[in-house]
Scaffold this motif. Structure first.
Motif, PDB file in Angstrom:
ATOM      1  N   GLY A 127       0.829  -1.200   0.000  1.00  0.00           N
ATOM      2  CA  GLY A 127       0.000   0.000   0.000  1.00  0.00           C
ATOM      3  C   GLY A 127       0.865   1.253   0.000  1.00  0.00           C
ATOM      4  O   GLY A 127       2.046   1.214  -0.368  1.00  0.00           O
ATOM      5  N   ASN A 148       3.488  -9.693  -0.030  1.00  0.00           N
ATOM      6  CA  ASN A 148       2.163  -9.085   0.123  1.00  0.00           C
ATOM      7  C   ASN A 148       1.084 -10.135  -0.098  1.00  0.00           C
ATOM      8  O   ASN A 148       1.263 -11.067  -0.879  1.00  0.00           O
ATOM      9  CB  ASN A 148       1.981  -7.932  -0.874  1.00  0.00           C
ATOM     10  CG  ASN A 148       0.762  -7.088  -0.545  1.00  0.00           C
ATOM     11  OD1 ASN A 148       0.571  -6.702   0.609  1.00  0.00           O
ATOM     12  ND2 ASN A 148      -0.083  -6.814  -1.526  1.00  0.00           N
ATOM     13  N   ARG A 149      -0.029  -9.983   0.623  1.00  0.00           N
ATOM     14  CA  ARG A 149      -1.154 -10.908   0.481  1.00  0.00           C
ATOM     15  C   ARG A 149      -1.570 -11.031  -0.985  1.00  0.00           C
ATOM     16  O   ARG A 149      -1.801 -12.104  -1.493  1.00  0.00           O
ATOM     17  CB  ARG A 149      -2.326 -10.380   1.331  1.00  0.00           C
ATOM     18  CG  ARG A 149      -3.577 -11.198   1.247  1.00  0.00           C
ATOM     19  CD  ARG A 149      -4.631 -10.633   2.176  1.00  0.00           C
ATOM     20  NE  ARG A 149      -4.986  -9.243   1.844  1.00  0.00           N
ATOM     21  CZ  ARG A 149      -5.891  -8.526   2.497  1.00  0.00           C
ATOM     22  NH1 ARG A 149      -6.511  -9.056   3.530  1.00  0.00           N
ATOM     23  NH2 ARG A 149      -6.161  -7.291   2.139  1.00  0.00           N
ATOM     24  N   VAL A 187      -1.938  -4.582   9.588  1.00  0.00           N
ATOM     25  CA  VAL A 187      -2.307  -5.735  10.419  1.00  0.00           C
ATOM     26  C   VAL A 187      -1.613  -5.653  11.792  1.00  0.00           C
ATOM     27  O   VAL A 187      -0.391  -5.602  11.869  1.00  0.00           O
ATOM     28  CB  VAL A 187      -1.939  -7.058   9.714  1.00  0.00           C
ATOM     29  CG1 VAL A 187      -2.362  -8.248  10.560  1.00  0.00           C
ATOM     30  CG2 VAL A 187      -2.591  -7.132   8.338  1.00  0.00           C
TER      31      VAL A 187
HETATM   32  P1  ATR Z   1      -1.375   2.155   3.663  1.00  0.00           P
HETATM   33  O1  ATR Z   1      -1.560   3.358   2.804  1.00  0.00           O
HETATM   34  O2  ATR Z   1      -1.409   2.424   5.136  1.00  0.00           O
HETATM   35  O3  ATR Z   1      -0.153   1.380   3.291  1.00  0.00           O
HETATM   36  P2  ATR Z   1      -3.221   0.509   2.159  1.00  0.00           P
HETATM   37  O4  ATR Z   1      -2.854   1.231   0.922  1.00  0.00           O
HETATM   38  O5  ATR Z   1      -4.652   0.233   2.434  1.00  0.00           O
HETATM   39  O6  ATR Z   1      -2.671   1.253   3.445  1.00  0.00           O
HETATM   40  O7  ATR Z   1      -2.401  -0.874   2.176  1.00  0.00           O
HETATM   41  C1  ATR Z   1      -2.641  -1.816   3.142  1.00  0.00           C
HETATM   42  C2  ATR Z   1      -1.621  -2.955   3.042  1.00  0.00           C
HETATM   43  O8  ATR Z   1      -1.906  -3.863   4.111  1.00  0.00           O
HETATM   44  C3  ATR Z   1      -1.714  -3.774   1.766  1.00  0.00           C
HETATM   45  O9  ATR Z   1      -0.458  -4.281   1.463  1.00  0.00           O
HETATM   46  C4  ATR Z   1      -2.678  -4.910   2.164  1.00  0.00           C
HETATM   47  O10 ATR Z   1      -2.538  -6.084   1.431  1.00  0.00           O
HETATM   48  P3  ATR Z   1      -3.329  -6.304   0.021  1.00  0.00           P
HETATM   49  O11 ATR Z   1      -2.548  -5.551  -1.015  1.00  0.00           O
HETATM   50  O12 ATR Z   1      -3.327  -7.754  -0.175  1.00  0.00           O
HETATM   51  O13 ATR Z   1      -4.708  -5.726   0.245  1.00  0.00           O
HETATM   52  C5  ATR Z   1      -2.217  -5.154   3.577  1.00  0.00           C
HETATM   53  N1  ATR Z   1      -3.255  -5.768   4.391  1.00  0.00           N
HETATM   54  C6  ATR Z   1      -4.355  -5.184   4.912  1.00  0.00           C
HETATM   55  N2  ATR Z   1      -5.074  -6.073   5.613  1.00  0.00           N
HETATM   56  C7  ATR Z   1      -4.430  -7.265   5.529  1.00  0.00           C
HETATM   57  C8  ATR Z   1      -4.638  -8.575   6.060  1.00  0.00           C
HETATM   58  N3  ATR Z   1      -5.697  -8.836   6.846  1.00  0.00           N
HETATM   59  N4  ATR Z   1      -3.735  -9.528   5.797  1.00  0.00           N
HETATM   60  C9  ATR Z   1      -2.666  -9.272   5.020  1.00  0.00           C
HETATM   61  N5  ATR Z   1      -2.384  -8.064   4.495  1.00  0.00           N
HETATM   62  C10 ATR Z   1      -3.252  -7.069   4.752  1.00  0.00           C
END
Ligand code: ATR
Length: 270
Positions: A127, A148-149, A187
């Motif tokens: 993100g 990353n997920r 997380v």
């Molecule tokens: P930010 O600007 O704070 O970085 P974001 O753009 O919403 O926030 O990004 C969130 C990150 O947390 C992403 O990498 C997201 O993974 P995905 O790209 O797969 O969505 C990760 N993330 C959020 N919730 C998650 C979870 N429950 N398990 C694993 N990764 C998670």
């Protein structure tokens, strides 16, 4: 006396630690003609809000969620802001925008003697926070592995940043020799402090967790239980603020004063 006004725009903005940090630094430096306030700005009035602030003599503002991308068309973003795709600091005197999250992380890693040049560094997340980390680390000469997920999101991030980085699972990344981890997902953040992005961690790694609430995340506890070292993210928040402070005032502020003010405010909340 003319008041030099700076502040932070976001929505919601009540919980921002930036005002206490910056105002503590102004007080410590005897800069009594400077004031930092928080400005709640609804997303639909970002453009007009920026113009109002500029017209009313604001020197600059920090920009936080959800406006970091939205402000970009209304300022001149510098190379870092363009690469990261987000602006977190505006200087109204030149109407320029930059992103001090990158320097905030890199400065805090250096302050903790975490050397990344030539090292394999694992970035968890893809993100906005991860974008700043990958950009800073790759440009500092680290071998970056993104975990990353959603692998597609990691791929898009790396391509748009224009840096060299690999994508792996966590197991693969540790097997590839990653011993420094930068945690950039949400997380484990308050109020879901019992969550962790990793089931297990190898012995003796170094973790920088961008989360600062709670002060010690579950992931940090896992790393320490496995004999590793963990560092929370409050220092990054303070140092991104310190870089903005320097941009507006020309003076690099006392980071320890800002850190103490942020820490005390957080303690009162928990
Ligand atoms: P930010 O600007 O704070 O970085 P974001 O753009 O919403 O926030 O990004 C969130 C990150 O947390 C992403 O990498 C997201 O993974 P995905 O790209 O797969 O969505 C990760 N993330 C959020 N919730 C998650 C979870 N429950 N398990 C694993 N990764 C998670």
């Amino acid at each position: 006396m003319t008041i030099h006004k700076v502040g932070v725009i976001g929505f919601p903005i009540d919980h921002s630690l930036s005002p206490v940090m910056h105002n503590a630094a102004f007080a410590a430096l005897g800069m009594t003609d400077w004031l930092y306030d928080k400005i709640a700005l609804m997303p639909d009035i970002v453009k007009i809000g920026l113009r109002e602030l500029r017209d009313h003599g604001y020197i600059g503002v920090n920009v936080t969620i959800p406006h970091k991308q939205a402000v970009m068309p209304f300022v001149k973003p510098d190379a870092i802001a363009r690469a990261v795709g987000a602006v977190n600091t505006i200087d109204f005197r030149k109407n320029t925008g930059t992103n001090t999250d990158v320097i905030g992380l890199m400065d805090d890693l250096a302050a903790h003697d975490v050397m990344v040049s030539g090292e394999t560094v694992i970035v968890l997340g893809a993100g906005g926070a991860a974008r700043a980390a990958v950009y800073g680390l790759a440009n500092a000469g680290a071998q970056v592995i993104v975990v990353n997920r959603t692998a597609d999101k990691a791929r898009e991030m790396i391509e748009s940043l224009g840096v060299k980085a690999e994508i792996m699972s966590a197991d693969q990344a540790f097997d590839a020799g990653g011993r420094i981890v930068i945690h950039c997902t949400s997380v484990g953040m308050h109020p879901k402090a019992d969550e962790s992005p990793l089931e297990a961690v190898p012995q003796g790694i170094t973790l920088y967790d961008m989360i600062y609430r709670p002060a010690k995340t579950r992931l940090m506890g896992q790393v320490e239980a496995a004999g590793g070292r963990s560092i929370g993210g409050l220092g990054m928040l303070v140092r991104q603020g310190a870089a903005a402070f320097k941009l507006w005032t020309g003076v690099y502020p006392p980071v320890d004063v800002m850190l103490q003010a942020a820490h005390e405010t957080l303690e009162k909340r928990i």
